[in-house]
Design an enzyme around this catalytic site. Structure first.
Site, PDB file in Angstrom:
ATOM      1  CB  VAL A   1      -2.658   0.313   6.377  1.00  0.00           C
ATOM      2  CG1 VAL A   1      -3.070  -0.910   7.146  1.00  0.00           C
ATOM      3  CG2 VAL A   1      -2.812   0.105   4.890  1.00  0.00           C
TER       4      VAL A   1
ATOM      5  CB  CYS B 234      -0.902  -0.017   1.227  1.00  0.00           C
ATOM      6  SG  CYS B 234      -1.712   1.557   1.522  1.00  0.00           S
TER       7      CYS B 234
END
Ligand SMILES: *[C@@H]1O[C@H](CO)[C@@H](O)[C@H](O)[C@H]1NC(C)=O
Ligand SMILES: *[C@@H]1O[C@H](CO)[C@@H](O)[C@H](O)[C@H]1NC(C)=O
Ligand SMILES: *[C@@H]1O[C@H](CO)[C@@H](O)[C@H](O)[C@H]1NC(C)=O
Ligand SMILES: *[C@@H]1O[C@H](CO)[C@@H](O)[C@H](O)[C@H]1NC(C)=O
Length: 378
Positions: A125, A85
């Protein structure tokens, strides 16, 4: 001879599979009798499973792999992120650049564990848990900014408030670049060319800023906060030409400074710590963007392969197994011949790989990721 070889591979795959299945070890039959199943709780998507047994194994694995991690009472920050990510990548870069003692936890963001949803205010996140503070921090820029200040002698930002404000403008405008990055990837044949143009126009501001600042990096002679906040999408930019429905080509004159900056960033030790190849980023983005990660819908057939000749059209399906999406990497080496080590997302992924690549089987070498820049398979 051929049968023996296939049997050996089947055994290797079975071995890897057995290791993956310490608790959820129900052996499924090898028939493809697909069922569509939806999550018992939460709002996740329904998935197609090879058969009923595959649903049970998947549910069992998801349950056992989603226990909340426990930490020693060492006062270290806990950073929850996801290896692929870009937003989490931002915070990982700051942790590393400032050498902040920490626990990094990779969370399965596709199938979020209950404990993470409870812990994180946004269930996204990066999430940063600070011992003795009541609430974790979220949002990549806020978390990263906190991490910069966490290190009292950090030099990642200017101490001048006017300069910091100018830097913040760069970061604020960068949200537009990020949106266009994804617009290019998602676009149709009609919309993409326009979004590519828009993307380059947005990026020109950064080219001009480098020119204006007259420095190697946005921060000066070494990368600083702005450089690291911009970087994750630029590391991923080389995947764009292969994935979009249109052409993506750098104008090397127009982006002279920016492209030099990109090359210089690639040499930075902090960037190198988390650097992933174009292939790795592509694998991730194509698997996840499809909304149908291939590791959800697979069905194992180790014995089936052994009895199957390579003429059967059903071979591909016969290899599929249900793997969880958890990231508990193992490093594996190629069993025959030469080839680089590969990090597999978990043992199940390794077993699948071996099933699908009978002539290039890999065996477990060690737990955790392979050192260096080994490719990653999910
Ligand atoms: C942060 O934590 C990870 C693992 O939890 C560790 O590998 C890494 O070295 C830590 N970073 C620093 C700068 O201590
Ligand atoms: C900050 O201080 C710590 C301990 O005082 C030291 O180990 C570290 O190298 C310093 N970092 C920088 C960037 O100066
Ligand atoms: C970033 O810029 C500031 C202000 O010019 C400087 O004090 C700091 O040392 C720079 N940081 C790095 C890592 O070069
Ligand atoms: C850009 O991409 C978005 C999202 O895919 C799309 O809706 C839009 O039509 C595209 N074109 C422009 C000019 O924004």
């Amino acid at each position: 001879m051929k049968i023996l070889f296939v049997l050996m591979l089947a055994l290797a795959a079975l071995f890897a599979f057995a290791q993956a299945e310490e608790k959820c070890d129900e052996a499924c039959p090898y028939n493809y009798a697909p069922v569509c199943a939806k999550p018992l709780t939460g709002t996740g998507k329904a998935l197609t499973f090879g058969n009923d047994c595959a649903v049970r194994v998947y549910s069992c694995e998801t349950k056992t792999s989603s226990k909340a991690p426990t930490f020693p009472d060492d006062g270290k920050l806990r950073l929850y992120t996801m290896k692929f990510c870009p937003f989490g990548h931002r915070s990982q870069l700051i942790v590393e650049a400032n050498k902040i003692p920490n626990h990094t936890v990779f969370v399965n963001t596709k199938d979020k564990p209950e404990w993470f949803i409870e812990k994180s205010p946004t269930a996204k996140v990066p999430t940063l848990e600070i011992p003795n503070k009541p609430e974790p921090l979220v949002e990549s820029l806020i978390v990263s900014d906190y991490l910069v200040d966490y290190q009292p002698n950090s030099s990642l930002k200017s101490s001048d408030s006017y300069q910091r404000a100018l830097d913040n403008i760069l970061l604020d405008r960068y949200n537009g670049v990020i949106s266009l990055f994804y617009a290019m990837l998602r676009g149709t044949a009609e919309s993409t060319p326009e979004n590519v143009t828009k993307f380059f126009n947005a990026l020109e501001y950064y080219e001009n800023q480098l020119k204006k600042r007259g420095t190697k990096f946005f921060n000066g002679s070494r990368p600083g906060f702005v450089d690291y906040m911009i970087w994750p999408w630029i590391e991923r930019i080389d995947i764009v030409p292969n994935l979009i429905k249109g052409t993506f080509e750098w104008d090397e004159n127009r982006f002279k400074n920016f492209l030099t900056w990109k090359k210089d960033m690639e040499q930075d030790p902090t960037v190198n710590t988390f650097w992933l190849s174009v292939e790795d980023h592509t694998t991730f983005i194509t698997t996840f963007a499809a909304g149908n990660p291939n590791f959800y819908i697979q069905l194992i057939s180790v014995v089936f392969i052994a009895t199957l000749t390579n003429t059967s059209p059903a071979k591909k399906d016969s290899c599929q197994t249900v793997c969880t999406a958890d990231y508990t990497p193992i490093c594996a080496q190629i069993a025959q011949g030469k080839g680089a080590d590969i990090t597999f997302g978990n043992s199940c992924v390794l077993a699948n790989y071996n099933c699908q690549h009978k002539d290039r089987a890999y065996t477990r070498k060690s737990d955790g990721e392979c050192p260096g820049k080994a490719p990653v398979r999910l």
